[in-house]
Design a protein around this motif. Structure first.
Motif, PDB file in Angstrom:
ATOM      1  N   UNK A   1       0.841  -1.205   0.000  1.00 23.53           N
ATOM      2  CA  UNK A   1       0.000   0.000   0.000  1.00 23.53           C
ATOM      3  C   UNK A   1       0.872   1.250   0.000  1.00 23.53           C
ATOM      4  N   UNK A   2       1.927   1.225   0.772  1.00 23.64           N
ATOM      5  CA  UNK A   2       2.839   2.367   0.821  1.00 23.64           C
ATOM      6  C   UNK A   2       3.478   2.605  -0.546  1.00 23.64           C
ATOM      7  N   UNK A   3       3.879   1.526  -1.211  1.00 17.84           N
ATOM      8  CA  UNK A   3       4.479   1.662  -2.544  1.00 17.84           C
ATOM      9  C   UNK A   3       3.461   2.253  -3.523  1.00 17.84           C
ATOM     10  N   UNK A   4       2.207   1.794  -3.441  1.00 20.40           N
ATOM     11  CA  UNK A   4       1.156   2.342  -4.315  1.00 20.40           C
ATOM     12  C   UNK A   4       0.951   3.824  -4.038  1.00 20.40           C
ATOM     13  N   UNK A   5       0.916   4.181  -2.770  1.00 17.61           N
ATOM     14  CA  UNK A   5       0.718   5.590  -2.424  1.00 17.61           C
ATOM     15  C   UNK A   5       1.894   6.441  -2.889  1.00 17.61           C
ATOM     16  N   UNK A   6       3.104   5.907  -2.791  1.00 16.80           N
ATOM     17  CA  UNK A   6       4.260   6.643  -3.278  1.00 16.80           C
ATOM     18  C   UNK A   6       4.177   6.852  -4.787  1.00 16.80           C
ATOM     19  N   UNK A   7       3.697   5.814  -5.506  1.00 22.98           N
ATOM     20  CA  UNK A   7       3.521   5.951  -6.952  1.00 22.98           C
ATOM     21  C   UNK A   7       2.469   7.011  -7.257  1.00 22.98           C
ATOM     22  N   UNK A   8       1.369   6.996  -6.500  1.00 25.00           N
ATOM     23  CA  UNK A   8       0.323   7.995  -6.713  1.00 25.00           C
ATOM     24  C   UNK A   8       0.859   9.401  -6.439  1.00 25.00           C
TER      25      UNK A   8
ATOM     26  N   UNK B   1       3.915  10.376  -6.723  1.00 33.15           N
ATOM     27  CA  UNK B   1       4.816  10.733  -7.830  1.00 33.15           C
ATOM     28  C   UNK B   1       4.016  11.171  -9.057  1.00 33.15           C
ATOM     29  N   UNK B   2       2.921  10.442  -9.352  1.00 34.23           N
ATOM     30  CA  UNK B   2       2.075  10.823 -10.500  1.00 34.23           C
ATOM     31  C   UNK B   2       1.426  12.181 -10.283  1.00 34.23           C
ATOM     32  N   UNK B   3       0.944  12.449  -9.091  1.00 37.20           N
ATOM     33  CA  UNK B   3       0.318  13.739  -8.790  1.00 37.20           C
ATOM     34  C   UNK B   3       1.344  14.865  -8.910  1.00 37.20           C
ATOM     35  N   UNK B   4       2.542  14.631  -8.388  1.00 39.96           N
ATOM     36  CA  UNK B   4       3.591  15.654  -8.498  1.00 39.96           C
ATOM     37  C   UNK B   4       3.916  15.917  -9.966  1.00 39.96           C
TER      38      UNK B   4
END
Length: 152
Positions: free
Chosen positions: A86-93, A95-98
């Motif tokens: 979940x943490x990895x998914x949130x980090x990806x999200x 990064x995409x938002x940034x």
């Protein structure tokens, strides 16, 4: 130096120095059985049976505890893996938002540059159109003769 120790409901007479050595060697080797030098201190057969049952019960409880502890460890490992996922998914999200924010900022900068260029140009065009319109209005209000002479 002998003392009475109670293990459950059984009183045992133990030579403390020998007992200490036996316990230390038993703990180190993992073998807690009584050595051959202790036959005089062994309990009666009925007491021995009760003691063996109690030891067997403690061993079962120990095995149950080990199983429960292993289950808990596996559960914690699974939970940790899920949280890591979940943490990895949130980090990806994030990064995409940034990245989207950067792209939007870039588009905003480009828009501002275009507007900065176009607004003065629009003002110039409006002024030029106004002049042309004024010239057209004046040309319609002049007499025909003047217009004709201008046409020649």
């Amino acid at each position: 130096m002998e003392a009475l120790f109670q293990a459950g409901s059984i009183l045992m007479k133990v030579n403390t120095l020998q007992g200490k050595k036996m316990v230390e060697s038993g703990l180190q080797s993992g073998d807690l059985s009584l050595s051959q030098s202790w036959p005089a201190y062994l309990p009666l057969p009925a007491d021995l049976e009760i003691l063996q049952q109690k030891v067997a019960g403690v061993q079962r409880e120990s095995e149950d505890f080990k199983e429960e502890a292993l289950k808990a460890i596996h559960y914690l490992e699974d939970a940790f893996c899920q949280m890591s996922g979940v943490l990895a998914q949130q980090e990806e999200q994030v990064a995409r938002v940034k990245q989207r924010l950067r792209e939007e900022e870039d588009r905003g900068i480009v828009r501002n540059k275009v507007l900065t260029f176009l607004l003065p140009r629009e003002k110039q065009l409006r002024e030029h159109c106004q002049r042309l319109e004024n010239m057209l209005v004046r040309s319609h209000t002049r007499p025909r003769a003047i217009r004709k002479s201008l046409a020649d």
